[in-house]
Scaffold this active site. Structure first.
Site, PDB file in Angstrom:
ATOM      1  N   LEU A 142       1.245  -1.772  -0.138  1.00  0.00           N
ATOM      2  CA  LEU A 142      -0.203   0.269   0.035  1.00  0.00           C
ATOM      3  C   LEU A 142       0.864   1.359   0.588  1.00  0.00           C
ATOM      4  O   LEU A 142       1.573   1.372   0.952  1.00  0.00           O
ATOM      5  CB  LEU A 142      -1.181   0.121   1.247  1.00  0.00           C
ATOM      6  CG  LEU A 142      -1.903   1.027   1.704  1.00  0.00           C
ATOM      7  CD1 LEU A 142      -2.580   1.180   0.805  1.00  0.00           C
ATOM      8  CD2 LEU A 142      -2.295   0.666   3.238  1.00  0.00           C
ATOM      9  N   HIS A 143       0.191   1.437  -0.451  1.00  0.00           N
ATOM     10  CA  HIS A 143       1.388   3.663  -0.955  1.00  0.00           C
ATOM     11  C   HIS A 143       0.236   4.821  -0.908  1.00  0.00           C
ATOM     12  O   HIS A 143      -0.982   5.020  -2.104  1.00  0.00           O
ATOM     13  CB  HIS A 143       2.247   3.850  -1.577  1.00  0.00           C
ATOM     14  CG  HIS A 143       1.880   2.936  -3.214  1.00  0.00           C
ATOM     15  ND1 HIS A 143       2.271   1.983  -3.254  1.00  0.00           N
ATOM     16  CD2 HIS A 143       2.173   3.546  -4.198  1.00  0.00           C
ATOM     17  CE1 HIS A 143       2.196   1.553  -4.490  1.00  0.00           C
ATOM     18  NE2 HIS A 143       2.198   2.665  -5.105  1.00  0.00           N
TER      19      HIS A 143
END
Length: 184
Positions: A142-143
């Site tokens: 996730l980013h």
């Protein structure tokens, strides 16, 4: 009868001037070819898991929080393009803990303030691409993207040449943002 020398028109040979200005960005071939992309989705191969193990300059880290950190995008859309990542190797936003979600949100807000203080963008694109089909380059971790925008920064280059002109080196941008982090 002597033959006359052949005069080629501009642009007929590689490298000849032809009236076009060229912006050569051979470093983009690494991204286009997937050279730095992990071959699997494990934490061992994940660049977002490896970056915090390096020192800030080598890892392009701007700020370290408790549950998440802020890092320069290695292939930025614009100068100051940041990523806010949880330390934990988690791929889906719905699987992030409440502490991770809160810190990602807080660091995103702070990143916007810092970028504004350093480079004065006119706006931002913020976003999380969930999965390969949604455009996530590294779908396994996730980013959140924090992309500063200026009037006229979107031009024909990405459309016709898959190229983006970024006028500042990543290390220079990282140093400016890291220095401004505590004062913004």
């Amino acid at each position: 009868m002597a033959s006359e020398p052949v005069v080629e028109s501009p642009g007929e040979r590689p490298g000849d001037p032809d009236g076009f200005q060229r912006l050569w960005t051979p470093h983009r071939m690494v991204y286009i070819g997937g050279e730095n992309k992990p071959t699997d989705s494990t934490a061992k191969q994940c660049p977002f898991c490896r970056a915090p193990q390096r020192d800030d300059a080598d890892g392009l880290i701007v700020h370290r929080g408790v549950a998440a950190y802020v890092v320069m995008n290695l292939y930025p859309y614009s100068p100051g393009h940041l990523l806010v990542c949880p330390y934990r190797h988690v791929s889906d936003y719905t699987d992030a803990t409440p502490a991770e979600v809160a810190e990602i949100a807080g660091l995103t807000r702070r990143a916007m303030r810092v970028v504004r203080s350093v480079s004065h963008p006119a706006g931002f694109n913020l976003g999380i691409n969930q999965g390969d089909v949604a455009g996530a380059g590294i779908a396994a971790h996730l980013h959140q993207h924090v992309v500063p925008r200026w009037p006229g920064d979107a031009n024909f280059l990405p459309v016709v040449a898959q190229t983006k002109a970024v006028p500042q080196l990543l290390d220079d941008t990282r140093a400016l943002l890291a220095q401004a982090w505590d004062s913004a």
